[in-house]
Design an enzyme around this catalytic site. Structure first.
Site, PDB file in Angstrom:
ATOM      1  N   ARG A  83      39.173  35.309 -84.761  1.00 31.70           N
ATOM      2  CA  ARG A  83      38.216  36.375 -84.474  1.00 31.70           C
ATOM      3  C   ARG A  83      37.921  36.395 -82.988  1.00 31.70           C
ATOM      4  NH1 ARG A  83      32.415  37.962 -87.166  1.00 31.70           N
ATOM      5  NH2 ARG A  83      31.954  39.587 -85.638  1.00 31.70           N
ATOM      6  N   ARG A  92      37.472  43.134 -88.137  1.00 30.39           N
ATOM      7  CA  ARG A  92      37.483  41.689 -87.927  1.00 30.39           C
ATOM      8  C   ARG A  92      38.340  40.988 -88.966  1.00 30.39           C
ATOM      9  NH1 ARG A  92      31.207  42.148 -88.211  1.00 30.39           N
ATOM     10  NH2 ARG A  92      31.911  43.609 -86.704  1.00 30.39           N
ATOM     11  N   ASP A  95      34.484  37.545 -91.114  1.00 28.03           N
ATOM     12  CA  ASP A  95      33.081  37.627 -90.720  1.00 28.03           C
ATOM     13  C   ASP A  95      32.299  36.766 -91.705  1.00 28.03           C
ATOM     14  OD1 ASP A  95      30.786  38.518 -89.346  1.00 28.03           O
ATOM     15  OD2 ASP A  95      30.502  40.194 -90.727  1.00 28.03           O
ATOM     16  N   ASP A  97      28.466  35.424 -92.465  1.00 23.90           N
ATOM     17  CA  ASP A  97      27.060  35.616 -92.125  1.00 23.90           C
ATOM     18  C   ASP A  97      26.165  34.830 -93.069  1.00 23.90           C
ATOM     19  OD1 ASP A  97      27.418  37.512 -90.032  1.00 23.90           O
ATOM     20  OD2 ASP A  97      27.634  39.128 -91.500  1.00 23.90           O
TER      21      ASP A  97
END
Length: 155
Positions: A83, A92, A95, A97
């Protein structure tokens, strides 16, 4: 050990393989134990330039890392998987989170938990609802199921 929910998304390359690699890297990281995965599901990108659909999902992990240490580990995994820094909502490869970190509310320069946009994103709530419908958003006081159903009705 703290129960943490981590949202995962990918829309570059072999998205399923990217999920598998991210899971393997998380599992190999000291202090992170994967407990559940919502399964992968397709979603349309939100904002950003024209791009491919995403695969999304949510991991439930247990960790003895602090929220900041966990964030560092996740950012390292993203970087190691290729990334690159980009504008918000850009495509991307992976990812990761932090959505919920136990029942904590965290607001620092680098990290906001609960994830500030999770309650308005069906693609996030779907995975959370699949694996932890009774998980409570500590600021809104609503379960993942309540948030998911409310947003689904509004869509």
């Amino acid at each position: 050990m703290t129960v943490v929910f981590i949202g995962v998304g990918s829309n570059i390359g072999d998205r399923k393989l990217n999920f598998k690699e991210a899971a393997e890297r998380m599992a190999a990281s000291e202090g992170i134990e994967i407990r559940k995965f919502s399964g992968a599901y397709r979603s349309k990108p939100v904002g950003g330039p024209p791009q491919e659909d995403y695969l999304n999902g949510v991991f439930e992990v247990r960790t003895d890392l602090s929220a900041e240490e966990l964030l560092e580990a996740l950012k390292r995994i993203e970087k190691d998987m290729g990334r690159k820094p980009a504008c918000a909502d850009a495509p991307r490869i992976i990812d990761l989170d932090i959505l919920l970190y136990g029942d904590k509310v965290i607001k620092t320069e680098k990290l906001t938990v609960p994830h500030p946009r999770m309650h308005g994103r069906l693609f996030v709530l779907e995975g959370l609802y699949r694996i932890a419908p009774q998980a409570v958003h500590p600021e809104l006081g609503k379960t993942a199921e309540e948030l998911y159903r409310e947003l689904k009705r509004a869509s």
